[in-house]
Write a protein that holds these residues in place. Structure first.
Motif, PDB file in Angstrom:
ATOM      1  N   THR A 142       0.849  -1.194   0.000  1.00 15.78           N
ATOM      2  CA  THR A 142       0.000   0.000   0.000  1.00 15.78           C
ATOM      3  C   THR A 142       0.884   1.243   0.000  1.00 15.78           C
ATOM      4  OG1 THR A 142      -1.720  -1.165   1.239  1.00 15.78           O
ATOM      5  CG2 THR A 142      -1.797   1.243   1.264  1.00 15.78           C
ATOM      6  N   LYS A 224      -4.808  -2.689  -0.896  1.00 12.04           N
ATOM      7  CA  LYS A 224      -4.737  -3.954  -1.630  1.00 12.04           C
ATOM      8  C   LYS A 224      -5.941  -4.779  -1.217  1.00 12.04           C
ATOM      9  CE  LYS A 224      -0.957  -6.285  -1.963  1.00 12.04           C
ATOM     10  NZ  LYS A 224       0.273  -7.017  -1.574  1.00 12.04           N
ATOM     11  N   GLU A 227      -4.862 -10.855  -2.902  1.00 14.53           N
ATOM     12  CA  GLU A 227      -3.476 -11.301  -2.821  1.00 14.53           C
ATOM     13  C   GLU A 227      -3.190 -12.321  -3.921  1.00 14.53           C
ATOM     14  OE1 GLU A 227      -1.233 -10.063  -0.923  1.00 14.53           O
ATOM     15  OE2 GLU A 227      -2.504  -8.846   0.402  1.00 14.53           O
ATOM     16  N   VAL A 239      -7.245  -3.825  -6.432  1.00 16.42           N
ATOM     17  CA  VAL A 239      -6.555  -2.731  -5.722  1.00 16.42           C
ATOM     18  C   VAL A 239      -7.381  -1.460  -5.846  1.00 16.42           C
ATOM     19  CG1 VAL A 239      -4.210  -3.642  -6.002  1.00 16.42           C
ATOM     20  CG2 VAL A 239      -5.174  -2.128  -7.747  1.00 16.42           C
TER      21      VAL A 239
END
Length: 577
Positions: A142, A224, A227, A239
């Motif tokens: 981030t 975010k 993952e 994102v």
């Protein structure tokens, strides 16, 4: 002969008696008048119940004790003036300020507090346009900077594998079935594949398993949301990107400040990170709805942030130039610490004699708050001297002398402990604030119980704990501006008293400061509540018969000012629900 001697003796005796009774009658009458005048001016009171005032000696109607002569009023004082001793002034650190008109510069501005937030108009969420598994995520943390067109992630998408096979089949039949071929290409475009990507697949004649996702905007990754290795659905965010070239400064304005604000108005913004710099901004939006919990309206201003000086979450203050009315008038401003607030009235104490500690309570009309100052609409004149520190102590002295005060709007010869809190109005605050205030009360009770037991060591450590509890009270939970300022004033006095107790092992000094601590905490609990029933106890003999209050959770009287010497001295004066 003997008979005549008896007659002469009776005559002489009569003359002597006549002289005694009638010869000194004038002197006797004069003495009688003096005694009568003295008796008529003398009032009698009870040492245990000073609210009892009678014109002649008798028994107290409450406890039956003999009444004692009441002190005569201070000479030269007006009906609602009080005079304090130099010792009391020093103990409470009472300070005064001469009030004056607001200036055209600094004091004619409105201060707002707020914080920096991302400009929502520049925010973008990068989502997956097809269902699949994230094989590679190119965003590591981030705050990372991204540019438009940059590769964000690579996704394995089974649905796209089948769609590519359809494309290759349709491409072999595009001459005979051009409509089908066109439909298959459009289907791939809906998944955000570009013309060049589709042409590349068609030219190669091979199915591509992994597909890239590119950034559609430039900015800073603010969150975010997936993952590497995650299986994402179509449209699921990966994102969040914020464009911080411009940011919002969000401020809270109280109801009495709204009239001074309007969209398009220029303001000056100051931040702790760059205290020597002032930044220009423009009010772009004023929320049409009032927050009923905080009684505030959100005000938004846009700041240019191309240099990246402003970080989201940063605290800022704004200085807004206030408009003057067309009428030629000069308002008076006073420090917020000078104002006592009961929920019904706003009060100040004026020093009426510049050379002596003589004070009088005055009701005032409050205008807008400008930083740490209040505009006074009425009740004060330019050049008058008001108490700005130790205001509660002065008010307590007025209460005990039966003068107009925060608790007593009319004034009476002696304070009635049964009604001394009647003027304070309960303010609605969140339960969280009440629970925080209750922690202060719990520490206070440790000090009280120690003083009841004549213990001078425990109050020192308990006072330090009380100071920590005060620090944990979140004043932003107080609903409106007068209540917010009232708590700040109470907090200051609570800190002062607790700090003084923590620095001495002299139990007499601790009890002197405990009196002040009690008065302010009683006011706070009466105003805001602690979600618990408590009793307010009163002893008229404390402070050389001036009297003092304290808080208790039990109906039984345990006097912290005298301990074992007069443990049961006092009475319950009020109950706070």
């Amino acid at each position: 002969m003997k008979k005549y001697i008896i007659y002469i003796a009776i005559l002489v005796g009569g003359l002597l008696l006549g002289y005694v009774f009638f010869g000194t009658s004038n002197e006797g009458n004069s003495s009688t008048v003096e005694i009568s005048e003295s008796t008529e001016s003398q009032m009698w009171t009870c040492s245990m119940h000073p609210q009892i005032m009678q014109p002649e000696p008798a028994d107290c109607p409450i406890c039956g004790m003999d009444l004692i002569p009441a002190e005569s009023g201070a000479e030269g004082l007006a009906a609602n003036e009080i005079k304090m001793t130099e010792n009391a002034m020093a103990l409470a650190n009472i300070q005064t300020t001469i009030v004056g008109n607001t200036s055209d510069s600094e004091e004619n501005s409105l201060l707002l507090s707020g914080k920096i937030m991302p400009n929502e108009e520049g925010n973008a969420v990068q989502a997956s346009y097809f269902e699949g598994r994230i094989e590679k995520l190119n965003i590591n943390f981030t705050g990372e900077e991204v540019r438009k067109g940059q590769l964000l992630a690579t996704i394995y998408a089974p649905a796209l594998v089948a769609a590519q096979q359809e494309l290759l089949t349709a491409a072999s039949m595009k001459e005979s079935q051009p409509a089908l071929y066109k439909a298959v290409r459009n289907k791939l475009k809906l998944w955000k594949l570009s013309e060049s990507q589709i042409d590349k697949i068609e030219a190669s004649g091979k199915v591509q398993e992994n597909f890239p996702i590119y950034a559609t905007v430039s900015g800073t990754v603010s969150e975010k949301m997936a993952e590497e290795g995650d299986y994402v659905k179509q449209g699921q965010p990966i994102v969040k990107v914020s464009n911080l070239s411009t940011v919002w400064a969000m401020f809270d304005a109280y109801e009495n400040q709204i009239s001074q604000l309007k969209e398009g108005q220029k303001i000056t913004v100051i931040t702790n990170a760059y205290p020597s710099k002032e930044f220009e901004a423009t009010i772009s939006f004023i929320d049409p709805s009032l927050n009923t919990q905080s009684r505030t309206v959100s005000v938004r201003a846009i700041l240019n942030n191309k240099e990246g000086l402003f970080k989201p979450g940063m605290f800022v203050t704004s200085k807004v130039q206030m408009s003057r009315s067309n009428e030629k008038q000069s308002n008076i401003s006073i420090p917020a610490s000078a104002v006592l607030w009961t929920g019904k009235r706003s009060l100040v104490y004026v020093k009426t004699n510049p050379s002596e500690p003589i004070f009088e309570m005055r009701e005032v009309g409050l205008g807008a708050k400008q930083g740490d100052m209040y505009i006074i609409l009425d009740g004060l004149k330019n050049g008058e001297e008001v108490v700005t520190n130790g205001t509660f102590t002065v008010d307590a002295a007025a209460q005990l002398q039966g003068k107009k005060s925060m608790m007593n709007s009319s004034g009476q010869e002696k304070i009635d402990p049964k009604n001394h809190l009647a003027e304070i109005e309960r303010q609605e605050v969140p339960l969280k604030f009440q629970n925080q205030l209750k922690m202060v009360f719990d520490n206070y009770m440790v000090i009280e119980k120690a003083l009841v037991n004549d213990n001078s060591e425990t109050p020192k450590t308990a006072a330090n704990e009380l100071l920590k509890s005060i620090k944990n009270v979140d004043m932003t939970l107080v609903n409106d501006e007068p209540g917010h300022s009232h708590w700040m004033l109470l907090e200051k006095e609570l800190r002062r008293s607790a700090s003084a107790i923590s620095k001495t092992s002299d139990i007499k000094e601790q009890r002197d400061h405990f009196s002040s601590l009690s008065a302010h905490l009683i006011n706070a609990i009466k105003t805001f509540g602690i979600n618990k029933k408590v009793y307010v106890d009163y002893c008229p003999m404390v402070n050389e018969d001036s009297g003092a209050f304290w808080l208790s959770t039990e109906k039984e009287i345990l006097n912290p000012y005298y301990g074992a010497s007069m443990l049961r001295c006092g009475e319950i004066s009020d109950e706070i629900e």
